[in-house]
Design a protein around this motif. Structure first.
Motif, PDB file in Angstrom:
ATOM      1  N   TYR A  29      12.448  29.733  38.409  1.00 21.89           N
ATOM      2  CA  TYR A  29      13.647  29.067  37.890  1.00 21.89           C
ATOM      3  C   TYR A  29      13.950  30.738  36.747  1.00 21.89           C
ATOM      4  CZ  TYR A  29      17.100  27.810  33.936  1.00 21.89           C
ATOM      5  OH  TYR A  29      18.132  28.051  32.968  1.00 21.89           O
ATOM      6  N   PRO A  82      22.624  34.295  26.304  1.00 22.52           N
ATOM      7  CA  PRO A  82      22.164  32.954  27.108  1.00 22.52           C
ATOM      8  C   PRO A  82      21.750  32.195  27.698  1.00 22.52           C
ATOM      9  CG  PRO A  82      24.601  32.927  27.498  1.00 22.52           C
ATOM     10  CD  PRO A  82      24.057  35.027  27.047  1.00 22.52           C
ATOM     11  N   GLY A  84      19.778  28.535  29.534  1.00 19.39           N
ATOM     12  CA  GLY A  84      19.872  27.327  29.799  1.00 19.39           C
ATOM     13  C   GLY A  84      18.693  26.416  30.073  1.00 19.39           C
ATOM     14  N   SER A 111      23.389  28.881  24.501  1.00 21.82           N
ATOM     15  CA  SER A 111      22.955  29.005  25.430  1.00 21.82           C
ATOM     16  C   SER A 111      24.256  26.784  24.865  1.00 21.82           C
ATOM     17  CB  SER A 111      22.715  28.381  26.212  1.00 21.82           C
ATOM     18  OG  SER A 111      22.754  28.029  28.007  1.00 21.82           O
ATOM     19  N   GLN A 132      27.458  29.934  23.328  1.00 20.09           N
ATOM     20  CA  GLN A 132      27.707  30.266  24.640  1.00 20.09           C
ATOM     21  C   GLN A 132      28.067  28.589  24.456  1.00 20.09           C
ATOM     22  OE1 GLN A 132      25.647  29.074  27.342  1.00 20.09           O
ATOM     23  NE2 GLN A 132      28.132  29.403  28.403  1.00 20.09           N
ATOM     24  N   TYR A 134      29.896  26.209  28.399  1.00 21.48           N
ATOM     25  CA  TYR A 134      30.439  26.149  29.517  1.00 21.48           C
ATOM     26  C   TYR A 134      31.179  24.977  29.449  1.00 21.48           C
ATOM     27  CZ  TYR A 134      26.504  28.175  31.906  1.00 21.48           C
ATOM     28  OH  TYR A 134      25.357  29.162  32.541  1.00 21.48           O
ATOM     29  N   THR A 160      31.272  30.246  29.381  1.00 24.11           N
ATOM     30  CA  THR A 160      31.067  31.488  30.976  1.00 24.11           C
ATOM     31  C   THR A 160      32.292  31.317  31.812  1.00 24.11           C
ATOM     32  OG1 THR A 160      29.014  31.598  29.785  1.00 24.11           O
ATOM     33  CG2 THR A 160      29.532  31.401  31.122  1.00 24.11           C
ATOM     34  N   LYS A 215      32.620  35.610  29.324  1.00 23.63           N
ATOM     35  CA  LYS A 215      31.341  36.048  30.034  1.00 23.63           C
ATOM     36  C   LYS A 215      31.265  36.029  31.292  1.00 23.63           C
ATOM     37  CE  LYS A 215      26.365  35.814  29.747  1.00 23.63           C
ATOM     38  NZ  LYS A 215      25.834  34.764  30.862  1.00 23.63           N
ATOM     39  N   SER A 237      29.388  40.377  33.208  1.00 23.80           N
ATOM     40  CA  SER A 237      28.096  39.863  33.774  1.00 23.80           C
ATOM     41  C   SER A 237      28.430  39.458  35.398  1.00 23.80           C
ATOM     42  CB  SER A 237      27.965  38.791  32.975  1.00 23.80           C
ATOM     43  OG  SER A 237      26.590  38.254  33.073  1.00 23.80           O
ATOM     44  N   HIS A 239      26.163  37.146  36.038  1.00 20.40           N
ATOM     45  CA  HIS A 239      25.509  35.655  35.635  1.00 20.40           C
ATOM     46  C   HIS A 239      23.125  35.906  36.422  1.00 20.40           C
ATOM     47  CE1 HIS A 239      25.910  31.971  34.156  1.00 20.40           C
ATOM     48  NE2 HIS A 239      24.722  31.410  34.110  1.00 20.40           N
ATOM     49  N   ASP A 270      25.907  42.731  30.730  1.00 24.98           N
ATOM     50  CA  ASP A 270      24.177  42.500  31.275  1.00 24.98           C
ATOM     51  C   ASP A 270      23.648  42.201  33.210  1.00 24.98           C
ATOM     52  OD1 ASP A 270      24.959  40.098  31.821  1.00 24.98           O
ATOM     53  OD2 ASP A 270      24.566  38.915  30.451  1.00 24.98           O
ATOM     54  N   GLY A 272      20.021  43.073  34.642  1.00 22.05           N
ATOM     55  CA  GLY A 272      19.045  43.873  35.456  1.00 22.05           C
ATOM     56  C   GLY A 272      18.740  44.921  33.784  1.00 22.05           C
ATOM     57  N   GLY A 293      18.694  39.094  28.972  1.00 19.55           N
ATOM     58  CA  GLY A 293      18.943  36.906  29.767  1.00 19.55           C
ATOM     59  C   GLY A 293      16.978  37.772  30.074  1.00 19.55           C
ATOM     60  N   ARG A 294      16.505  37.385  31.290  1.00 16.12           N
ATOM     61  CA  ARG A 294      15.295  37.300  31.550  1.00 16.12           C
ATOM     62  C   ARG A 294      14.248  38.204  31.097  1.00 16.12           C
ATOM     63  NH1 ARG A 294      17.800  37.866  36.173  1.00 16.12           N
ATOM     64  NH2 ARG A 294      17.950  36.237  37.621  1.00 16.12           N
TER      65      ARG A 294
HETATM   66  C1  LIG Z   1      16.385  31.786  33.289  1.00 14.36           C
HETATM   67  C2  LIG Z   1      18.653  31.348  33.006  1.00 14.36           C
HETATM   68  C3  LIG Z   1      19.017  30.872  32.351  1.00 14.36           C
HETATM   69  C4  LIG Z   1      20.279  30.905  31.696  1.00 14.36           C
HETATM   70  N1  LIG Z   1      21.218  29.955  31.517  1.00 14.36           N
HETATM   71  C5  LIG Z   1      22.734  31.044  30.991  1.00 14.36           C
HETATM   72  C6  LIG Z   1      23.455  30.130  30.617  1.00 14.36           C
HETATM   73  O1  LIG Z   1      23.439  28.526  30.229  1.00 14.36           O
HETATM   74  N2  LIG Z   1      24.762  30.352  30.436  1.00 14.36           N
HETATM   75  C7  LIG Z   1      25.040  31.803  30.201  1.00 14.36           C
HETATM   76  O2  LIG Z   1      26.249  32.160  30.194  1.00 14.36           O
HETATM   77  N3  LIG Z   1      24.293  32.506  30.869  1.00 14.36           N
HETATM   78  C8  LIG Z   1      23.263  31.633  30.969  1.00 14.36           C
HETATM   79  N4  LIG Z   1      22.123  32.907  32.035  1.00 14.36           N
HETATM   80  C9  LIG Z   1      22.680  34.562  32.262  1.00 14.36           C
HETATM   81  C10 LIG Z   1      22.140  34.768  31.294  1.00 14.36           C
HETATM   82  O3  LIG Z   1      22.848  34.828  30.194  1.00 14.36           O
HETATM   83  C11 LIG Z   1      22.181  36.798  31.807  1.00 14.36           C
HETATM   84  O4  LIG Z   1      23.750  36.915  32.171  1.00 14.36           O
HETATM   85  C12 LIG Z   1      21.550  37.080  32.571  1.00 14.36           C
HETATM   86  O5  LIG Z   1      20.775  36.786  32.703  1.00 14.36           O
HETATM   87  C13 LIG Z   1      21.355  38.452  32.481  1.00 14.36           C
HETATM   88  O6  LIG Z   1      20.375  39.347  33.942  1.00 14.36           O
HETATM   89  P1  LIG Z   1      19.009  39.508  32.647  1.00 14.36           P
HETATM   90  O7  LIG Z   1      18.438  38.479  33.344  1.00 14.36           O
HETATM   91  O8  LIG Z   1      18.434  40.448  34.540  1.00 14.36           O
HETATM   92  O9  LIG Z   1      19.139  40.303  31.818  1.00 14.36           O
HETATM   93  C14 LIG Z   1      21.024  33.390  32.564  1.00 14.36           C
HETATM   94  C15 LIG Z   1      19.822  33.190  33.007  1.00 14.36           C
HETATM   95  C16 LIG Z   1      18.650  33.031  33.534  1.00 14.36           C
HETATM   96  C17 LIG Z   1      17.862  34.280  34.372  1.00 14.36           C
END
Ligand SMILES: Cc1cc2nc3c(=O)[nH]c(=O)nc-3n(C[C@H](O)[C@H](O)[C@H](O)COP(=O)(O)O)c2cc1C
Length: 361
Positions: A29, A82, A84, A111, A132, A134, A160, A215, A237, A239, A270, A272, A293-294
């Motif tokens: 996930y 953020p 989730g 989130s 943040q 939804y 978002t 976002k 972004s 996502h 964001d 990578g 994020g990750r």
């Molecule tokens: C496991 C996971 C859950 C995420 N949940 C949300 C969320 O709840 N709301 C949101 O706006 N973005 C969410 N995102 C997107 C992140 O906010 C972000 O845009 C993205 O992870 C950035 O890329 P990176 O993981 O390469 O840093 C999620 C990303 C991941 C990896």
């Protein structure tokens, strides 16, 4: 803290630890993207397609990585993006991430799909926070969330906008993995995400008087509309490659957005950004801060609050070294003249910023 300092000396050590700690479904996930994961890979490929043009023989004995984001002084141009279902990664969920952000001195974006929820996360620790949302309800539902966020003292609100439909994340489907947040989302609530439009943003702008962030902006055209509506920050972004597949790398989207926005709003980005050098590239291209994020997910899963603080310390060290070797001492000195197009040296994937992992270190 000392133990996290000893245990984690490289960012990749959080990845390794998270991989060993998390159940298979949760791991997939976190690292996964949509469909063929092309957008996900392209985020890294875009960053890897930029080389630096360093300047030398400048006094870089005093380097300052601090900046301000939406009027808040921060130690690094980084925000905790953020995520989730953070509670699936660490029992403290968003509250633990918020505490780490406050302890280190960056902003956490909570989130709306993460426990322990809006109010409890706001109370979790010192420092301004961002909420943040939804949009999964009608106008009354949205107003209620705005009022609760304001009453809880959130510094800013982020909507978002790149989740009109939930994408097909094949790793989750293959592993039959449903996050806690997805388990609790009613299908009928998701129609509000699909119906969301600029008139809703206009209404939210009128109701929410503190800073507002959108976002998931990925074109100059949408950035222009957001600016006209008085949005304070455009968050570029895709996502993390988890929504529309075959999108562009966010580092490649930045130039057209920066040009169109022309200083009317702050620009966050964001996708990578896993290294101090990645952050320097984003700032050189005109972003004011970078979301992770990750990386947050790995650090939280690996070692909770201490892990996230330690992850930020390592990012800070990497950024400091990068700035100094580029011949600059402050973030404002970074610009396009620091960058040059280059061919990537290796195939891009979710973890390709950490090549030693492949060698089993
Ligand atoms: C496991 C996971 C859950 C995420 N949940 C949300 C969320 O709840 N709301 C949101 O706006 N973005 C969410 N995102 C997107 C992140 O906010 C972000 O845009 C993205 O992870 C950035 O890329 P990176 O993981 O390469 O840093 C999620 C990303 C991941 C990896």
């Amino acid at each position: 803290m000392n133990s996290a300092r000893d245990d984690f000396r490289l960012l990749q050590e959080f990845v390794k630890s998270a991989r060993a700690t998390l159940p298979e479904g949760v791991w997939n996930y976190v690292i996964g993207g949509a469909d063929s994961e092309t957008t996900l890979r392209r985020n890294r490929q875009g960053l890897d397609s930029l080389a630096f043009r360093p300047r030398v023989l400048r006094d870089v004995s005093e380097i300052d990585c601090s900046t301000a984001v939406l009027g808040v002084d921060v130690r690094l141009p980084v925000l905790l993006a953020p995520i989730g279902s953070l509670q699936d990664l660490h029992p403290g969920g968003g509250a633990t991430a918020a505490r780490a952000a406050g302890q280190f001195g960056v902003l956490h974006m909570q989130s709306s799909a993460s426990a322990p929820g809006l109010e409890a996360t706001a109370r979790a620790g010192p420092g301004p926070k961002i909420f943040q949302l939804y949009v999964r309800g009608d106008e009354g539902w949205v107003s209620d969330h705005l009022q609760r966020a304001a009453a809880s003292g959130y510094h800013a609100l982020c909507i978002t906008v790149d989740l009109a439909l939930y994408s097909r994340r094949e790793r989750d489907i293959a592993k039959r993995h449903l996050t806690t947040a997805r388990r609790h989302t009613r299908r009928e609530d998701e129609i509000f995400l699909a119906r969301l439009s600029w008139s809703d943003i206009e209404r939210i702008r009128r109701e929410w008087t503190a800073p507002l962030i959108l976002k998931g902006i990925a074109t100059a055209e949408d950035a222009a509309i957001a600016c006209e509506l008085g949005v304070d920050a455009i968050y570029v972004s895709n996502h993390g490659g988890r929504q529309l597949d075959h999108g562009r790398a966010t580092i490649d989207i930045l130039p057209e957005v920066v040009e169109t926005v022309a200083g009317r709003a702050e620009i966050m980005v964001d996708g990578g950004f896993n290294r101090g050098s990645d952050i320097a590239k984003a700032i050189a291209r005109g972003a004011s801060c970078v979301g992770v994020g990750r990386l947050l997910a790995f650090a939280l899963a690996a070692a909770g609050q201490d892990g996230v603080v330690r992850m930020l310390e390592i990012l800070e060290t990497e950024l400091r070294v990068c700035l100094g070797l580029l011949g600059v001492t402050r973030l404002e000195q970074l610009n396009e003249s620091c960058l040059h197009a280059a061919a990537p040296v290796a195939p891009a994937h979710a973890l390709s910023a950490f090549p030693l992992l492949e060698e089993g270190y």
